[in-house]
Design an enzyme around this catalytic site. Structure first.
Site, PDB file in Angstrom:
ATOM      1  N   ASN A 193      -0.816  32.273   9.888  1.00 50.81           N
ATOM      2  CA  ASN A 193       0.037  33.360   9.638  1.00 50.81           C
ATOM      3  C   ASN A 193      -0.297  34.455  10.097  1.00 50.81           C
ATOM      4  O   ASN A 193      -1.531  35.086   9.699  1.00 50.81           O
ATOM      5  CB  ASN A 193       0.745  33.243   8.255  1.00 50.81           C
ATOM      6  CG  ASN A 193       1.700  34.173   8.144  1.00 50.81           C
ATOM      7  OD1 ASN A 193       2.586  33.741   8.606  1.00 50.81           O
ATOM      8  ND2 ASN A 193       1.936  34.994   7.071  1.00 50.81           N
ATOM      9  N   HIS A 229       7.578  41.309  11.210  1.00 51.37           N
ATOM     10  CA  HIS A 229       7.893  42.651  10.380  1.00 51.37           C
ATOM     11  C   HIS A 229       8.122  43.706  11.784  1.00 51.37           C
ATOM     12  O   HIS A 229       7.467  43.976  12.331  1.00 51.37           O
ATOM     13  CB  HIS A 229       6.745  43.183   9.786  1.00 51.37           C
ATOM     14  CG  HIS A 229       6.622  42.589   8.467  1.00 51.37           C
ATOM     15  ND1 HIS A 229       7.273  42.369   7.475  1.00 51.37           N
ATOM     16  CD2 HIS A 229       5.326  41.755   7.929  1.00 51.37           C
ATOM     17  CE1 HIS A 229       6.804  41.489   6.550  1.00 51.37           C
ATOM     18  NE2 HIS A 229       5.606  41.305   6.866  1.00 51.37           N
TER      19      HIS A 229
END
Length: 451
Positions: A193, A229
Site C-alpha cells: 500500500n 489522497h
C-alpha cells in the site's frame, strides 16, 4: 459485469443483509457497488464509531471497513511482547454486526511504530517484525479480507525510503514480511500500500517493478493498494492505465484511502469539481477487471484527517460535517448505477449521548509538544464528557487547560471542566496540553464518553 457471475453473486449475497432499520431503504453505495462486482468501503476509528449516527451511516454505505489506527503497531504492541488488540477487536466486531469485511491496516510501516522497535539492532529488528506479524495476523486469522502488509516503503523518485526498516534490514525486509504473513494466514489477501502511486510515474514504476519481481520470484503478494489522497482537480489522467498494468501482473488493485481535498471554504464550483474527481476515480476502477473496490478514508468531513494535517484544506469526503450528502456522494451513487434519489442520511438514534474525540499535535519541538483534543457531540446534546487515551511512546503531560487531566502511567483521562461540559448536538469544544516526548511522538486514538 466486470467479474465472473460466481464472484458477482457472492458479492451481492454478502451485501443483502442490511443493518437493523435499513430493510426496504434506498440502496447505499455498498449495495450498488456489490451489484457491480466490487466493494465500497470506508475507514474509521473507535472514537469515530462512538458517534452512533456516523456508525449507522457507515453501516449503510460501506461493506468493507479499514481500522484507521487500531491495527497499527503503536496500538497493537506498544511494548515488546505486550499486545493490545482490544481497540481493533471492537471495530472487527462492529464490522461483523454490519455485515462488513475488514481490511487490516497495517503491519510494517515507518510511522506509528514504537521507539522500542526503531531502536533495535538489525537481527533483533528482523525477529521483532516476524514476531509481530505472527502475533497480529495470527490473532485475526480467518477474520480479515486482507492485510496491508507493508506501507509506504518508496520515495517519490522511486528509490527505497530510508526508514529504519530499510537502513537496518535492506531491500529484503518487504519480501520477508509478505512470506511471514502468508505463513500465518494463507487465506488473507496480502497487499502493498502506498500514496502518490495512483498514476504512472517514478514511484508507481518502482512499485510495479517490485510487484513484478515478487510474482516472478514466488513472493506471496495478492494486491496493490493505491491510497488516492488526491488534490482537487488533480486525478491522474493515467490512473486507469496504471490500475490496468498492475492487474495485468495478476494481482488485485484497490483504491484504499480515497479523499479529494480542497482549499476551504468550499464553493459550489469546488464541490462540482470534486464530484467529477470522485466519478473519475470510480470509473477508472470499474473499467478494470482486477480493481476490486474503493475505500474512502472516512465518510464525513466531520472526521477527516485533512484539516489537522493540511491547514487551510479540507472538505475532502462525500458527506459534509452534518452528515449531509455532497455532490461527491451523488456522483458516486450515479457511477455505481444508482437511479432516482440517493438515500437520506440515517436518523439519529433516540437518546444518543455519544461523542467523538480527535487528537492533534499542534506544535512540536525538541523534547516537547503541544496537543489539542476536539470533543464533538453526536446527534444529541451532552452535559459532560470524558476522554481517555494511552500514550504508546512514553509521552507525559506537564500542564493542561480546559480539562481536568489525570495520568496513570501511560493511560490518560481527561474530564470536562464546568464551563465546557455541555455540548450541543453536533457541536464541539476543545482542550489542550503541553507534554514531553523522546524519540517518537505518535498520536494516540482517544475515546470519548458522553453523559
Amino acid at each position: 459485469m466486470r467479474h465472473s457471475p460466481v464472484v458477482v453473486a457472492a458479492a451481492i449475497a454478502a451485501a443483502v443483509v442490511l443493518p437493523a432499520g435499513q430493510a426496504g431503504a434506498a440502496s447505499g453505495l455498498r449495495d450498488l457497488a456489490a451489484a457491480k462486482g466490487v466493494y465500497f468501503g470506508t475507514a474509521a476509528t473507535v472514537s469515530e464509531w462512538n458517534d452512533a449516527t456516523y456508525k449507522a451511516l457507515g453501516a449503510r454505505e460501506a461493506n468493507m471497513l479499514t481500522p484507521g489506527n487500531e491495527m497499527k503497531w503503536d496500538t497493537t504492541e506498544p511494548s515488546q511482547g505486550r499486545f493490545n488488540f482490544a481497540p481493533a477487536d471492537s471495530l472487527v466486531s462492529a464490522a461483523v454486526a454490519a455485515n462488513q469485511r475488514v481490511r487490516g491496516h497495517t503491519l510494517v510501516w515507518h510511522s506509528q511504530t514504537p521507539s522500542w522497535v526503531q531502536n533495535l539492532g538489525a537481527t533483533a529488528l528482523h525477529q521483532a517484525m516476524l514476531d509481530h506479524i505472527n502475533a497480529e495476523v495470527g490473532h485475526y486469522k480467518g477474520k480479515l479480507y486482507s492485510w496491508d502488509v507493508v506501507n509506504e516503503a518508496f520515495n517519490e523518485d522511486g528509490t527505497r525510503r530510508q526508514s529504519f526498516w530499510q537502513q537496518k534490514l535492506g531491500d529484503g525486509y518487504i519480501a520477508d514480511a509478505f512470506r511471514a504473513a502468508r505463513a500465518v494466514d494463507p487465506a488473507a489477501k496480502l497487499y502493498y500500500n502506498d500514496y502518490n502511486t495512483d498514476g504512472i510515474g517514478a514511484k508507481s514504476d518502482a512499485v510495479y517493478a517490485m510487484v513484478k519481481a515478487f510474482k516472478q520470484q514466488g513472493v506471496p503478494i495478492d494486491g496493490v493498494g493505491l491510497q488516492a489522497h488526491l488534490i482537487l482537480g488533480q486525478v491522474p489522467s493515467s490512473m486507469q492505465q496504471n490500475i490496468q498494468r498492475f492487474a495485468d501482473l495478476g494481482v488485485e488493485v484497490a483504491i484504499t484511502e480515497l479523499d479529494v481535498r480542497m482549499t476551504t471554504p468550499s464553493t459550489s464550483d469546488k464541490l462540482a469539481t470534486q464530484a467529477s474527481d470522485y466519478t473519475k476515480v470510480a470509473n477508472a476502477c470499474l473499467a478494470v477487471r482486477g480493481c476490486v473496490g474503493i475505500t474512502t478514508w472516512g465518510l464525513s468531513d466531520r472526521y477527516s484527517w485533512i484539516p489537522s494535517t493540511f491547514p487551510g484544506e479540507g472538505a475532502a469526503l462525500p458527506f459534509d460535517e452534518s452528515f449531509q450528502p455532497k455532490p461527491a456522494y451523488n456522483s458516486l451513487y450515479v457511477a455505481y448505477g444508482g437511479t432516482g434519489n440517493p438515500p437520506p442520511p440515517p436518523p439519529p438514534p433516540p437518546g444518543d449521548k455519544t461523542c467523538a474525540a480527535t487528537y492533534a499535535i499542534v506544535g512540536q519541538w525538541a523534547g516537547g509538544f503541544q496537543g489539542e483534543v476536539r470533543v464533538t457531540a453526536g446527534s444529541a446534546a451532552i452535559s459532560g464528557w470524558t476522554v481517555t487515551w494511552t500514550f504508546a511512546n512514553g509521552q507525559t503531560i506537564t500542564s493542561s487547560w480546559s480539562a481536568a487531566i489525570t495520568a496513570s502511567g501511560s493511560a490518560i483521562t481527561a474530564n470536562n471542566v464546568g464551563y465546557n461540559g455541555p455540548v450541543g448536538a453536533g457541536g464541539s469544544t476543545t482542550f489542550g496540553f503541553l507534554g514531553t516526548w523522546n524519540g517518537t511522538n505518535s498520536a494516540p486514538s482517544p475515546v470519548c464518553t458522553g453523559r
